[in-house]
Structures are given as structure tokens and as C-alpha cells.
Design an enzyme around this catalytic site. Structure first.
Site, short mmCIF file in Angstrom:
data_model
loop_
_atom_site.label_atom_id
_atom_site.label_comp_id
_atom_site.label_asym_id
_atom_site.label_seq_id
_atom_site.Cartn_x
_atom_site.Cartn_y
_atom_site.Cartn_z
CG HIS A 307 -2.06 0.92 1.12
ND1 HIS A 307 -1.97 2.27 1.36
CD2 HIS A 307 -3.33 0.68 0.72
CE1 HIS A 307 -3.14 2.83 1.14
NE2 HIS A 307 -3.98 1.89 0.74
CG ASP A 364 -8.37 -4.25 -2.96
OD1 ASP A 364 -7.58 -3.37 -3.34
OD2 ASP A 364 -9.60 -4.07 -2.87
C1 SDX Z 1 -6.14 0.05 -3.05
O1 SDX Z 1 -4.28 4.54 -2.13
C2 SDX Z 1 -5.21 3.94 -1.52
O2 SDX Z 1 -5.63 4.32 -0.42
C3 SDX Z 1 -5.82 2.73 -2.29
C4 SDX Z 1 -6.86 1.91 -1.53
C5 SDX Z 1 -8.12 2.71 -1.26
O3 SDX Z 1 -8.84 2.37 -0.30
O4 SDX Z 1 -8.45 3.59 -2.08
O5 SDX Z 1 -6.32 1.47 -0.29
C6 SDX Z 1 -7.28 0.69 -2.34
O6 SDX Z 1 -5.88 0.40 -4.19
C7 SDX Z 1 -5.28 -0.95 -2.34
C8 SDX Z 1 -4.06 -1.45 -3.19
C9 SDX Z 1 -4.59 -2.54 -4.12
N1 SDX Z 1 -3.52 -2.94 -5.08
C10 SDX Z 1 -2.89 -4.11 -4.95
O7 SDX Z 1 -3.07 -4.93 -4.04
C11 SDX Z 1 -1.91 -4.40 -6.09
C12 SDX Z 1 -0.61 -4.97 -5.53
N2 SDX Z 1 0.10 -3.92 -4.80
C13 SDX Z 1 0.91 -3.06 -5.51
O8 SDX Z 1 1.04 -3.07 -6.84
C14 SDX Z 1 1.51 -1.89 -4.72
O9 SDX Z 1 1.81 -2.32 -3.47
C15 SDX Z 1 0.65 -0.63 -4.65
C16 SDX Z 1 0.20 -0.22 -6.02
C17 SDX Z 1 -0.51 -0.89 -3.78
C18 SDX Z 1 1.52 0.46 -4.04
O10 SDX Z 1 2.53 0.74 -4.94
P1 SDX Z 1 3.66 1.84 -4.62
O11 SDX Z 1 3.37 2.57 -3.35
O12 SDX Z 1 3.87 2.64 -5.86
O13 SDX Z 1 4.90 0.96 -4.29
P2 SDX Z 1 5.89 0.41 -5.39
O14 SDX Z 1 5.14 -0.19 -6.53
O15 SDX Z 1 6.90 1.47 -5.67
O16 SDX Z 1 6.57 -0.82 -4.59
C19 SDX Z 1 7.65 -0.60 -3.67
C20 SDX Z 1 8.45 -1.90 -3.68
C21 SDX Z 1 8.88 -2.31 -5.10
O17 SDX Z 1 10.02 -3.11 -4.94
P3 SDX Z 1 11.50 -2.43 -5.21
O18 SDX Z 1 11.43 -1.76 -6.58
O19 SDX Z 1 11.66 -1.41 -4.08
O20 SDX Z 1 12.47 -3.58 -5.14
O21 SDX Z 1 7.61 -2.97 -3.20
C22 SDX Z 1 7.42 -3.92 -4.24
C23 SDX Z 1 7.75 -3.22 -5.55
O22 SDX Z 1 8.20 -4.18 -6.53
N3 SDX Z 1 6.01 -4.31 -4.18
C24 SDX Z 1 5.55 -5.55 -4.35
C25 SDX Z 1 4.17 -5.46 -4.15
N4 SDX Z 1 3.82 -4.20 -3.90
C26 SDX Z 1 4.97 -3.49 -3.92
N5 SDX Z 1 6.18 -6.73 -4.64
C27 SDX Z 1 5.39 -7.80 -4.73
N6 SDX Z 1 4.06 -7.82 -4.55
C28 SDX Z 1 3.41 -6.66 -4.26
N7 SDX Z 1 2.09 -6.65 -4.09
#
Ligand code: SDX
Length: 428
Positions: A307, A364
Site C-alpha cells: 500500500h 483487497d
Molecule cells: C487500493 O491509495 C489507496 O488508499 C488505495 C486503496 C483505497 O482504499 O483507495 O487502499 C485501495 O488500491 C489498495 C491497493 C490494491 N492494489 C494491490 O493490491 C496491487 C498490488 N500492490 C501493488 O502493486 C503496490 O503495493 C501498490 C500499487 C498498492 C503500491 O505501490 P507503490 O506505493 O507505488 O509501491 P511500489 O510499486 O513502488 O513498490 C515498492 C516496492 C517495489 O520493490 P523495489 O522496486 O523497491 O524492489 O515494493 C514492491 C515493488 O516491486 N512491491 C511488491 C508489491 N507491492 C509493492 N512486490 C510484490 N508484490 C506486491 N504486491
């Protein structure tokens, strides 16, 4: 003495005002940065940038805190109802008995949609994803209520648009489902409460008697509360920036529905179930899928994990995880993917990759398991999220308009080709 931050650039030092929120969030106010320094800022994805000052929802990502207008999500999920929470978010205070009665009555008397909506619905093939149908039907209200286009509409007129939005969203949602399954639509039964009315529109069939299960209706009401607002997330920021151009509430929220659809945002709840089913089909090899999620060369991500704000448990995930257990027990359902989800969470939360990146289950991760237990089809999971988020979108759109905020127009850093003369096609 007002606090300031100092910025030194090209040998000159500038003072920038510091503002502090009611929960001590501290920000550098850069409203005059360009004018004072000739500089703009760059923050791709707005990871560090506040777009507004808001009094609606407070998140503390480090401590897993979520409050609507100061009330903790745990209290509201346990003691309140979705329409009461909608009133709180939109008008700022919990309603009195009389206020809630009037709000509920006003919504109930607007649940029917114009018969011509069915002509629009008929234009969508049954293969249409319900989110696309929902966004279109919701925006179509601009055609049936053109007075909503008036940017200077009276408070009474805005209230009517708010009531129509809350009243008709479940009807649009249920009809988008009926379109997908090729069944005739059901008209709203106003003798029922908000969630029961929706469930009956979703699942009643002409040839059969349909009785709403109160366990299902109550579980749905709690889920809608948990999704009702979440400060400046992607879809809410979309609603605000569209609303900042003085576009109508219906077109602003339709834009929010489309933003929510993305798999990184609200679309994740559908992707979580797809992921859990894939792991189940694959023999439940948790380690294999955890390693795929960690592998930079593998596009697979652990859906429902991570998140932008919560770097601790998403408090909603905790509540939903417990509710999933309760609902499945009450309904006597044994869903194997719940066990897979719990094992996945347990393994991930012990793994350094997830610990270092502070990746925890988000809203989610477990919600899809409950939706499935309630009989909601996977393609409708994000529609349920939109139904829940509607009061938050309304409240944020209303706040922006009441605060007379300017049109949103971010800056950029241009990295394209510099000036060059036109070249005739014959000479290219
Ligand atoms: C919602 O914003 C809100 O409040 C949203 C929400 C709401 O109520 O409105 O809470 C609802 O959208 C919840 C999120 C639902 N999405 C997912 O579950 C999809 C999976 N999660 C991600 O793709 C990710 O965690 C996000 C999109 C939620 C957050 O992305 P960020 O903040 O841009 O973080 P990032 O992509 O830069 O990740 C940081 C690191 C990366 O690794 P490095 O490059 O540092 O090595 O964490 C890793 C990412 O690769 N990472 C994950 C991961 N999420 C982040 N690795 C594996 N699995 C994951 N789910």
C-alpha cells in the site's frame, strides 16, 4: 512564530511556510515556490505531495489508523450502518435519528432510474465488464438531469444530486450484472434497506421467490463502510481533479469509477481471487508464488499486498479477515482459497522481501473471499468497491467545491527534443 523551511538554491536562501494539520501532519507549503524561486517540484506518482487540505478522512500509515471525520473505522464497522457513515462523510457529523430518517427516505424515493437507461444498457454486449457499464450509466445521469451541469447549482440542487447518486448506484450496479448474465433487470424494492434492496435487484429471478439472507446483507453493509473513503487515493484524486474543472458530480464520479477499475487500485480485489485460484489450481505451492512475487524479472505481484500509505497493517484488512471467517462459518461455506490466503499472508509476513518493503495485506486481500461467499461474481467485485467508495467520492467532491479550490493543473519537467525547423516530407 510561524514555522518555515529554508531552501537554498543558486546561492540564495528562501523561506517556505510550514503548515501543520490537526493530527500534526507537517507540510512545506510550496504554493508560491515558482513565483519566489523559479523552481517547480517533481514527484512522479505524488508519493510525497499533498494535493489539498481535507477534513474528511485521516490515515496514519505507520500505525494502521483510519478515521472518518475523527471516528475510528473499527467503531464504525462494528456499530454504524453504511447510510449513517455516508451521512457522516458527506455532511461532517453523525446524523440524529430524524436526520438519518430523512436522508434514508430521500434516498429510497430516488432508487428508480429513467426507463431510457435500459436503452443504453441494451447497447452493451453481455461480454462488457460491469465496471465499464457502471461508469457509463452513472455518467448518463448528466443527460437525464441536465440541471446538474450548472457549476453554480444551489445547495438544495447539490443535495438532490447527492441523493440521486447514492440512490441509483445500486440500481446501476445490479443492472450492469443482469446485463452480463443476460437476465431481465429487477426494479428496486423500496420496502427493503439499502443492501437488501441491492441484493434483491442482483439475484432475484422472475420465476423464483427470492429472500435476502440478513447475514449476507449485514456483511455487505460492513464491507461498504470499510470502503467508504480513503483520503487522496487514485480514484478520489481523479474525482477531485475532474470536479476542480467544475464538471458535474456525475461526470466527476464516473471518472473515479474508471480510475478505481485499474488492477493496481480497486481492480485488485478481483485479481486477488484470480491469483488465489491460480495458486489452488497449481497445487497450493505457496513458496513458488511468493518467489515469483519477489522476482524482479517476473511481472507477477502478490495482489492484495502492499500500500502507498500503510506501512503497517491496513486496519480494514484486519476487520475483513475476521468478517470473512465469521461469514463463511455462518453460511457454512468452506472456501479453500481462504486457507491459501491465510497461508500466503503467514509466509509473506515472515519473508525479508516483504518485511523490508513493509508490504502487508491491504483492503483487497480478503474482501474478495467475502464477496464470493455472498454469491457476488468476480467481475462484480470492483463494482462493490465503487458502491462502497461512493460517499467518499461525493464528500471529497463537495469539499473541493465548498473550499472553492482552483482547477488542478500540475506542472512538469520537459525532457523532449529542443526547438527545430519543420522538414518537408520529401526531405525526411
Ligand atoms: C487500493 O491509495 C489507496 O488508499 C488505495 C486503496 C483505497 O482504499 O483507495 O487502499 C485501495 O488500491 C489498495 C491497493 C490494491 N492494489 C494491490 O493490491 C496491487 C498490488 N500492490 C501493488 O502493486 C503496490 O503495493 C501498490 C500499487 C498498492 C503500491 O505501490 P507503490 O506505493 O507505488 O509501491 P511500489 O510499486 O513502488 O513498490 C515498492 C516496492 C517495489 O520493490 P523495489 O522496486 O523497491 O524492489 O515494493 C514492491 C515493488 O516491486 N512491491 C511488491 C508489491 N507491492 C509493492 N512486490 C510484490 N508484490 C506486491 N504486491
Amino acid at each position: 512564530m510561524a514555522k518555515t523551511a529554508q531552501l537554498t538554491f543558486n546561492g540564495q536562501t528562501y523561506e517556505l511556510p510550514i503548515i501543520e494539520g490537526s493530527e500534526n501532519e507537517t507540510a512545506i507549503d510550496i504554493s508560491e515556490l515558482l513565483e519566489k524561486t523559479g523552481l517547480v517540484t517533481l514527484d512522479i506518482g505524488y508519493k510525497n505531495t499533498g494535493a489539498t487540505k481535507s477534513a474528511i478522512t485521516f490515515l496514519d500509515g505507520d500505525h494502521g489508523i483510519l478515521r472518518y471525520r475523527g471516528y475510528g473505522i473499527e467503531d464504525l464497522a462494528e456499530k454504524s450502518t453504511f447510510l449513517e457513515v455516508a451521512y457522516l462523510l458527506i455532511f461532517g457529523e453523525l446524523p440524529t435519528t430524524e436526520q438519518l430518517k430523512k436522508f434514508t427516505r430521500d434516498i429510497t424515493t430516488h432508487t428508480l432510474v429513467h426507463e431510457d437507461i435500459k436503452k443504453i444498457l441494451d447497447g452493451f454486449p453481455s461480454t462488457s465488464h460491469p465496471m465499464g457499464v457502471l461508469a457509463s450509466l452513472f455518467c448518463a445521469q448528466t443527460a437525464f438531469y441536465p440541471e446538474s451541469l450548472d457549476p453554480n447549482r444551489s445547495a438544495e440542487g447539490v443535495y438532490l444530486s447527492i441523493v440521486r447518486s447514492l440512490a441509483k448506484m445500486p440500481t446501476f450496479a445490479a443492472w450492469s450484472y443482469k446485463n452480463a448474465v443476460g437476465h431481465p433487470v429487477n426494479y428496486p424494492d423500496n420496502s427493503l434497506d439499502y443492501c437488501s434492496r441491492f441484493l434483491k435487484m442482483m439475484f432475484a429471478l422472475p420465476a423464483e421467490h427470492y429472500e435476502v439472507d440478513p447475514v449476507v446483507a449485514n456483511a455487505l453493509d460492513k464491507l461498504l463502510i470499510l470502503h467508504a473513503d480513503h483520503e487522496q487515493n487514485c480514484s478520489t484524486s481523479t474525482v477531485r481533479i475532474v470536479g476542480s474543472s467544475k464538471a458535474s458530480i456525475y461526470s466527476s464520479i464516473s471518472a473515479g469509477i474508471n480510475a478505481l477499475w485499474g488492477p493496481l487500485h480497486g481492480g485488485a480485489n478481483q485479481e486477488v481471487i484470480v491469483m488465489l485460484e491460480a495458486i489452488r489450481q497449481d497445487g497450493g505451492n505457496i513458496e513458488k508464488w511468493i518467489n515469483k512475487a519477489k522476482d524482479k524479472n517476473d511481472p507477477f505481484r502478490l495482489m492484495g499486498f502492499g500500500h502507498r500509505v500503510y506501512k503497517n497493517f491496513d486496519p480494514r484488512a484486519k476487520i475483513i479477515k475476521k468478517a470473512a471467517d465469521d461469514v463463511l462459518n455462518k453460511l457454512g461455506i468452506n472456501d479453500p482459497v481462504l486457507d491459501i490466503a491465510m497461508k500466503l499472508e503467514e509466509v509473506a509476513l515472515r519473508d525479508p522481501y516483504f518485511i523490508e518493503r513493509k508490504l502487508y495485506p491491504n483492503v483487497d486481500f480478503y474482501s474478495g473471499i467475502i464477496y464470493r461467499a455472498l454469491g457476488i461474481p468476480v467481475d462484480m467485485f470492483t463494482v462493490m468497491f465503487a458502491m462502497g467508495r461512493l460517499p467518499g467520492w461525493i464528500a471529497q467532491w463537495k469539499e473541493l467545491r465548498e473550499n472553492k479550490e482552483p482547477i488542478g493543473r500540475p506542472r512538469q519537467v520537459y525532457v523532449g527534443t529542443k526547438s527545430r525547423p519543420y522538414v518537408e516530407i520529401a526531405k525526411r
